[in-house]
Scaffold this active site. Structure first.
Site, mmCIF file in Angstrom:
data_model
loop_
_atom_site.group_PDB
_atom_site.id
_atom_site.type_symbol
_atom_site.label_atom_id
_atom_site.label_comp_id
_atom_site.label_asym_id
_atom_site.label_seq_id
_atom_site.Cartn_x
_atom_site.Cartn_y
_atom_site.Cartn_z
ATOM 1 C CB SER A 161 -0.918 -0.098 1.252
ATOM 2 O OG SER A 161 -1.711 1.190 1.384
ATOM 3 C CB ALA A 168 6.069 12.881 6.260
ATOM 4 N N GLY A 196 1.285 11.060 4.798
ATOM 5 C CA GLY A 196 -0.164 11.357 5.431
ATOM 6 C C GLY A 196 -1.075 10.924 5.010
ATOM 7 C CG ASN A 237 -3.488 0.389 3.841
ATOM 8 O OD1 ASN A 237 -3.498 1.569 4.236
ATOM 9 N ND2 ASN A 237 -2.718 -0.430 4.278
ATOM 10 C CB CYS A 275 -0.455 5.360 9.131
ATOM 11 S SG CYS A 275 0.033 6.888 8.109
ATOM 12 C CG ASN A 279 3.101 1.225 8.069
ATOM 13 O OD1 ASN A 279 3.781 1.902 7.449
ATOM 14 N ND2 ASN A 279 1.622 1.190 7.728
ATOM 15 C CB THR A 280 7.316 3.188 7.560
ATOM 16 O OG1 THR A 280 6.336 4.273 7.905
ATOM 17 C CG2 THR A 280 7.043 3.275 6.118
ATOM 18 N N GLY A 282 9.087 -5.132 4.245
ATOM 19 C CA GLY A 282 9.842 -4.147 4.646
ATOM 20 C C GLY A 282 11.399 -4.386 4.000
#
Ligand SMILES: Cc1cc2nc3c(=O)[nH]c(=O)nc-3n(C[C@H](O)[C@H](O)[C@H](O)COP(=O)(O)OP(=O)(O)OC[C@H]3O[C@@H](n4cnc5c(N)ncnc54)[C@H](O)[C@@H]3O)c2cc1C
Ligand SMILES: Cc1cc2nc3c(=O)[nH]c(=O)nc-3n(C[C@H](O)[C@H](O)[C@H](O)COP(=O)(O)O)c2cc1C
Ligand code: FES
Lengths: 257, 303
Positions: free
Chosen positions: B21, B70, B72, B99, B130, B192-193, B243
């Site tokens: 995503s 970022a 968002g 997502n 997120c 996720n990050t 990842g």
């Protein structure tokens, strides 16, 4: 034309002056329809430090020879590394990307203004317009005479004007200090520009004030170059727009300048 | 011919390679580069109930072997997805997974209800991780109690395959995985990050408009692998790993560590043909190792 990931052959890498290099890339496949303002996203092979590709505008194309020319100005590590590439090397790039400038009509009186790393699309546009004779005027700014690239092969495409900050070539000052811009702007009905942010903003704001059509080619930082990461956005009057797919060329009236 | 089919809950994927995503748009943006039907699945850009403009530019910083973003959750909202995008992509011959994001549990539930109506969306990925939004997002994914609450509420209204995307920004990711499994999640996807930041030494300013952002790319691969292995050992539901996957070997490492499928994210920015190269690479690895079915690789780590 479909976007592709292509292994180009670097045919020639010519140093034009201290910081500017001209790279001639040949594609193994034929391609077509590439216009001024469009760009290609180049892979720079270097361990760890340079992870993302670097975008460069198309300076010229030759569909018969299947070549694309780039004008690369050294800014940081990636551009430096690219200028060190040697003929015979493979250079991987994604192309063609972005939307081009709106090509002017024959009757238009146009002023093209370039500076810094933004000279390439301006010269490409000058050539394309100059091939269909129209009133083409090109204003290029640089810090000093030695930072200007040789544009002698472009001179028959239009009338050229230069500025330098130290006065060593053309008018002293910024492009916006040149009489063609600060005194004779009313002679033109279309302005096209690419270069440092502050330069484009100064030009764009003047164009808005004087109600002259003006397109700018933005150089926002990019991660992908083809519209999936949403990192390159410009805040426009209609919200965040991707510079890589909705641009890089925008009409100043759409921007919040 | 090797068998690349894997199963997540009741859903059969033709191969274990999905696009992550936020890194493949809605598929259309990368269709020039590949035949999308070759993909195991495609997880579309994070969707919210209402239109979101996302964070201000600059939203990206390049880092050694990776990048910060970022963004968002910039997206046009679920109504736009359903009326404008879904009709264009629904007939792709691959699993389209949405997502799902919210700033409150009610938002997650309302969004999920809308997606439950769409025939050609066989699964959702509930993003409780997120790091780039002020409200909701990662806040739900960093405590067992809040993660349980969201999954419980969404599970009630969602009948199809429910994947929950976990945050690596926690002390013990296996605990969170167990918590969401307990509330009926059919699968977990991770990672996720990682919350991170970049500073410009010349200007003494943060590089990102939001100061902090999410780190992705090969820089995070060892952490992601470790977490996939920990989660695989803690839960019974299938794990989807991601990842920093850049090639087939990376993907196989994740599967050996316990992932039933993988997602390719940031690598797409570098080369959008990588997902297909990974599928081919997995097949040739299997031929080379005389492995008939990909399922033999999953969790085959020999300690
Ligand atoms: C659509 C587009 C077309 C472009 N066309 C050309 C071209 O024809 N010729 C050319 O020489 N350059 C062009 N550029 C700019 C070029 O991409 C950057 O100079 C290059 O990416 C810098 O990489 P680097 O590794 O050398 O610099 P880095 O080490 O990454 O950065 C050095 C400095 O440059 C700044 N910087 C990095 N990337 C950009 C960027 N994209 N725009 C502005 N500043 C940046 C950084 O903030 C930093 O201060 C274009 C950019 C875009 C987006
Ligand atoms: C630019 C960008 C945007 C992202 N957007 C989302 C998103 O909307 N929803 C989500 O769950 N994850 C999002 N992610 C996270 C990725 O899906 C993935 O979990 C993470 O990047 C790690 O994988 P990678 O290293 O392969 O990229 C995004 C990542 C990037 C780089
Ligand atoms: S650079 Fe990725 S969307 Fe523009």
């Amino acid at each position: 034309m479909k976007k592709t990931v292509t292994d180009f052959l670097l045919v020639e890498n010519k140093q034009l002056n201290k910081d500017n290099f001209q790279l001639l890339l040949q594609s193994p496949q034929p391609f077509s329809d590439i216009y001024p303002g469009q760009f290609i996203n180049v892979e720079i092979k270097e361990a760890t430090e340079i992870f993302l590709r670097r975008p460069f505008s198309v300076l010229d194309v030759d569909y018969n020879q299947q070549t694309i020319t780039l004008l690369v100005k050294i800014l940081g590590r990636g551009s430096k590394k690219l200028t060190e590439a040697i003929a015979g090397q493979t250079i991987n790039a994604i192309f063609p990307l972005g939307k081009s400038f709106t090509l002017p009509d024959k009757s238009d009186r146009i002023l093209l203004i370039g500076g810094g790393s933004g000279v390439a699309p301006i010269l490409f546009l000058a050539k394309i317009c100059g091939l269909n004779p129209s009133n083409v005027n090109v204003l290029i700014g640089a810090r000093s005479a030695s930072d200007h690239i040789d544009v002698s092969s472009y001179l028959n495409f239009g009338q050229f004007f230069f500025t330098t900050e130290d006065g060593s070539l053309g008018e002293k000052g910024y492009v916006t200090n040149h009489p063609v811009f600060c005194e004779q702007l009313n002679k033109f009905n279309k302005i096209y520009t690419c270069g440092p942010d502050l330069m484009m903003k100064a030009i764009g704001r003047t164009a808005i004030k004087k109600n002259i059509f003006c397109e700018v080619s933005l150089e926002n930082m990019m991660a992908c170059g083809f519209g999936v990461c949403l990192c390159c956005v410009e805040d426009t009057k209609t919200g965040h727009k991707c510079v890589c797919t909705d641009g890089p060329v925008f009409n100043v009236n759409d921007l919040k300048w | 011919m090797v068998n690349l089919e894997i199963k997540i809950h009741e859903l059969v994927f033709k191969n274990p390679v999905l696009t992550a995503s936020g890194t493949c748009g809605f598929g259309e943006e990368i269709a020039d580069f590949m035949d999308l039907s070759l993909l195991g699945g495609l997880v579309v850009k994070g969707t919210t109930l209402k239109h979101r403009e996302g964070n201000a530019y600059p939203r990206m910083a390049e880092t050694p072997s990776g990048m910060l973003n970022a963004v968002g959750l910039q997206n046009k909202g679920v109504d736009n997805f359903i009326s404008n995008i879904y009709p264009r992509i629904k007939d792709l011959d691959t699993h389209i997974i949405v997502n799902v994001n919210g700033s409150t549990i009610d938002e997650y539930v309302a969004l999920t209800e809308r997606l439950n109506e769409l025939d050609k969306i066989p699964a959702i990925e509930l993003n409780i991780s997120c790091p780039n939004v002020k409200e909701g997002g990662m806040a739900f994914g960093i405590s067992c109690v809040s993660a349980e609450a969201v999954v419980k509420a969404v599970r009630k209204v969602y009948s199809k395959t429910l994947i929950v995307k976990l945050s690596p920004n926690v002390t013990n990711i296996a605990d969170i995985a167990k918590a969401v499994e307990g509330q009926g999640a059919d699968s977990v996807s991770l990672i996720n990050t990682l919350l991170a930041m970049a500073v410009n030494a010349e200007t003494r300013k943060p590089v990102l408009s939001t100061i902090t952002g999410g780190l992705s790319g090969p820089a995070i691969k060892p952490i992601a692998l470790r977490m996939v292995w920990q989660v695989y050992n803690a839960v019974k539901i299938p794990v989807i790993g991601m990842g920093g996957i850049m090639n087939a070997t990376d993907a196989i490492e994740f599967m050996i560590a316990g992932a039933s499928a993988v997602q390719v994210g940031t690598a797409i920015f570098i080369d959008p043909t990588i997902p297909v190269q990974i599928i081919d690479g997995i097949a040739s690895y299997m031929e080379r190792h005389k492995i008939q079915s990909i399922n033999e690789i999953i969790g085959s780590l020999q300690c």
